[in-house]
Design a protein around this motif. Structure first.
Motif, mmCIF file in Angstrom:
data_model
loop_
_atom_site.group_PDB
_atom_site.id
_atom_site.type_symbol
_atom_site.label_atom_id
_atom_site.label_comp_id
_atom_site.label_asym_id
_atom_site.label_seq_id
_atom_site.Cartn_x
_atom_site.Cartn_y
_atom_site.Cartn_z
ATOM 1 N N SER A 6 62.731 -83.002 -36.911
ATOM 2 C CA SER A 6 61.442 -82.319 -37.080
ATOM 3 C C SER A 6 60.280 -83.279 -36.866
ATOM 4 O O SER A 6 59.162 -82.858 -36.588
ATOM 5 C CB SER A 6 61.355 -81.663 -38.461
ATOM 6 N N GLU A 7 60.547 -84.583 -36.936
ATOM 7 C CA GLU A 7 59.517 -85.598 -36.691
ATOM 8 C C GLU A 7 59.419 -85.961 -35.206
ATOM 9 O O GLU A 7 58.602 -86.795 -34.820
ATOM 10 C CB GLU A 7 59.799 -86.867 -37.498
ATOM 11 N N GLN A 46 61.978 -87.267 -33.297
ATOM 12 C CA GLN A 46 62.859 -88.366 -32.907
ATOM 13 C C GLN A 46 64.127 -87.806 -32.253
ATOM 14 O O GLN A 46 64.734 -86.859 -32.755
ATOM 15 C CB GLN A 46 63.243 -89.191 -34.128
#
Length: 136
Positions: free
Chosen positions: A97-98, A100
């Motif tokens: 969700s970031e 990555q």
């Protein structure tokens, strides 16, 4: 990607496929390019599984979708002949969700657009993202 997350991806893909009366082979690899989970749904030939593996290995090597590889092959002479390039849709990267990169999924067994839709449904079912910037 843990084994549990890989199974969530596979289960999401299977639910999507069953809802459409489809059958796929699904392969999930981690961010290091190692296999975590593989499923060949009923009714598929072994070659379908091999193609799902080729798709996931391509994405694991290049970190972009096989759909984008097809476009890159048209734009960059010789790219289609590079190692681990697959130009048929159905392989996608998986992002946290970031944003990555955390792995890849490859799906085969139906029309390429259906393979991609199944892969995307699996990733979303696991609460992960199909693109770098935003969730979902």
């Amino acid at each position: 990607i843990t084994a549990d997350v890989a199974l969530q991806i596979i289960n999401g893909c299977v639910a999507h496929a069953k809802g459409k009366g489809q059958s796929h082979a699904i392969a999930v690899y981690d961010d290091s390019g190692h296999p975590v989970a593989l499923l060949r749904m009923d009714g598929n030939q072994p070659g379908v599984t091999e193609f799902a593996v080729q798709k996931v290995e391509a994405v694991a090597s290049w970190h972009f979708s096989t759909t984008d590889m097809a476009a890159a092959a048209k734009q960059t002479p010789g790219f289609a002949n590079a190692p681990h390039v697959v130009t048929v849709a159905g392989g996608i990267p998986i992002y946290s969700s970031e944003g990555q990169y955390i792995g890849a999924v490859g799906v085969s067994g139906e029309a390429p657009e259906d393979d991609t839709a199944c892969a995307e449904a699996g990733v979303k079912a696991a609460g992960l993202s199909i693109n770098r910037k935003s969730k979902g």
